[in-house]
Design an enzyme around this catalytic site. Structure first.
Site, short mmCIF file in Angstrom:
data_model
loop_
_atom_site.label_atom_id
_atom_site.label_comp_id
_atom_site.label_asym_id
_atom_site.label_seq_id
_atom_site.Cartn_x
_atom_site.Cartn_y
_atom_site.Cartn_z
NE ARG A 167 10.66 -41.44 -21.34
CZ ARG A 167 10.34 -42.17 -20.27
NH1 ARG A 167 9.80 -43.45 -20.35
NH2 ARG A 167 10.34 -41.77 -18.94
N GLY A 168 14.11 -42.41 -20.79
CA GLY A 168 14.18 -42.98 -19.43
C GLY A 168 15.54 -43.48 -19.27
CB ALA A 169 17.95 -42.94 -16.49
NE ARG A 208 17.10 -36.77 -22.85
CZ ARG A 208 15.81 -37.11 -22.27
NH1 ARG A 208 15.51 -38.19 -22.25
NH2 ARG A 208 15.18 -36.13 -21.75
CD GLN A 213 8.26 -37.41 -20.40
OE1 GLN A 213 7.58 -36.61 -19.82
NE2 GLN A 213 9.41 -37.14 -20.78
CG ASP A 247 16.81 -39.27 -15.31
OD1 ASP A 247 15.67 -39.04 -14.74
OD2 ASP A 247 16.58 -39.51 -16.55
CG ASN A 304 12.68 -38.46 -11.78
OD1 ASN A 304 13.44 -39.25 -12.29
ND2 ASN A 304 11.60 -38.66 -11.32
CE LYS A 305 11.27 -35.88 -17.81
NZ LYS A 305 12.16 -34.93 -18.65
O1 MRU Z 1 13.07 -37.07 -20.24
P1 MRU Z 1 12.85 -38.49 -19.87
O2 MRU Z 1 11.62 -39.06 -20.14
O3 MRU Z 1 13.98 -39.54 -20.33
O4 MRU Z 1 12.82 -38.72 -18.30
C1 MRU Z 1 12.68 -39.81 -17.59
C2 MRU Z 1 12.69 -39.92 -16.02
O5 MRU Z 1 12.86 -38.57 -15.64
C3 MRU Z 1 12.59 -41.07 -15.59
O6 MRU Z 1 12.06 -40.72 -14.11
C4 MRU Z 1 13.80 -41.44 -15.15
O7 MRU Z 1 14.85 -41.63 -16.26
C5 MRU Z 1 13.76 -42.73 -14.36
S1 MRU Z 1 13.32 -44.14 -15.37
C6 MRU Z 1 13.32 -45.59 -14.75
#
Ligand code: MRU
Length: 355
Positions: A54-56, A97, A206, A247, A257-258
């Site tokens: 996970r994470g962009a 996603r 997270q 994201d 973002n999250k």
């Molecule tokens: O649902 P996730 O864990 O994939 O969400 C991740 C985030 O929102 C991060 O802040 C974002 O992807 C930036 S990661 C460098």
């Protein structure tokens, strides 16, 4: 960048080893550091859906590696046949996603390269080798870009700062080093003494599970709070700066973002605290005017990590995974190409050299 040691970039969540992808199953952290090795793009797609990856930036890199797996494994006898297998993998991976634009950016880059190569390379083994090379390039470029984001962002951090971050925008969300946590790592490397406050980031935690673990590995002081403590601690003057990842960022400066990021940005504005977004330019979406927000399984909210029920099993739930912070709440956007200041509709296209 291949020479950058693991110690310098934090943990490395994704690797290409002997025509297989090896990834840390981040959903198991911090209880267990467990690795999965696979030669199947379908397994990569499932890992992205289940947030094992996970994470962009990490899901973008994983998708590129997934397409490379499909190409390596293809039994087609012609380059065009292999291209069809790659396209099939690309269509599957792009459905995993919807919000992080890095996923689509990486898939698009792989497809463009595959298309280009299919016109000039006739040998199947050479074609496969060059496709794998492109995926690995995307992975190492991500680390390089994060290191540059870190250097640019560290300029904004002062010795003694306490920085609040949300979710995990660290090594575990990228190919290594991280974006928001990359800024913190770079500041520490410059000898600045910084402390981090990590929000737990309900529902999937997270921040609690990954950000604290990652920073503790690097011995960077971190304190965990629940999401609803942010206003209180800002009011007490305990936060100097906020740095988060993203994201998807629009040319207007709207930042997805999250979930919870927007609330933190509002609170930062109220308390006059700079709110920085750290992201690679591959997170900037030059085409869209709107951002699709992923809605996830209601049981993520009714339970803690699907282990303990904390609400009636049939209570109606709304579970958006991301929110959008408007540009007026964003102090600056830290990218590998430099720090972008408002007005964003003017300065983002300039940085991307669209104007
Ligand atoms: O649902 P996730 O864990 O994939 O969400 C991740 C985030 O929102 C991060 O802040 C974002 O992807 C930036 S990661 C460098």
């Amino acid at each position: 960048m291949k020479h950058q040691s693991i110690k310098e970039i934090g943990v490395k969540p994704l690797e290409w080893i002997d025509n297989k992808v090896r990834f840390i199953e981040v959903s198991m952290l911090p209880e267990k550091v467990s690795y999965v090795e696979t030669d199947s793009y379908e397994r990569i797609a499932e890992a992205i859906e289940r947030l094992e990856i996970r994470g962009a930036p990490a899901i973008g890199v994983a998708a590129a590696l997934g397409i490379a797996l499909a190409v390596v494994k293809s039994s087609a006898k012609t380059v065009n046949g292999i291209v069809l297998d790659a396209v099939k993998a690309a269509r599957r991976l792009e459905k995993t996603r919807p919000t992080a634009v890095n996923l689509f950016w990486a898939i698009d880059r792989m497809e463009r390269r595959i298309n280009e190569l299919s016109k000039i390379v006739a040998s199947i083994s050479e074609f496969k080798r060059l496709v794998v090379e492109e995926a690995i390039k995307i992975m190492f470029e991500d680390i390089e870009v994060n290191v540059r984001i870190g250097v640019n962002g560290a300029e904004l951090i002062e010795d003694g700062d306490t920085i609040l971050t949300h979710c995990n925008a660290g090594s575990l969300a990228t190919a290594g080093f991280g974006t928001a946590l990359g800024v913190i790592r770079a500041a520490v490397k410059q000898g600045k003494k910084v402390r981090v406050i990590a929000t737990e980031t309900r529902p999937l935690l997270q921040g609690a599970r990954l950000t604290t673990w990652e920073l503790m590995q690097d011995k960077i002081p971190v304190t965990l709070i629940t999401d609803n403590m942010v206003g209180y601690i800002m009011g007490k003057g305990l936060v100097d700066k906020v740095v988060v990842g993203a994201d998807r960022i629009l040319l207007s400066g709207h930042v997805a973002n999250k979930i919870g990021t927007y609330s933190i940005a509002v609170l930062a504005k109220h308390h006059n605290i700079p709110f920085y977004v750290a992201a690679p330019t591959s997170t900037i979406d030059p085409k869209s005017k709107q951002i699709p927000i992923e809605e996830r399984d209601p049981n993520e909210v009714r339970t803690v990590l699907n282990k303990v029920w904390i609400a009636p099993r049939d209570v109606p739930v709304y579970n958006p995974a991301f929110d959008i912070t408007p540009p007026e709440l964003v102090t600056a956007i830290i990218t590998e190409k430099g720090v972008i200041w408002p007005p964003y509709p003017e300065n983002i296209p300039k940085t991307l050299q669209l104007k």
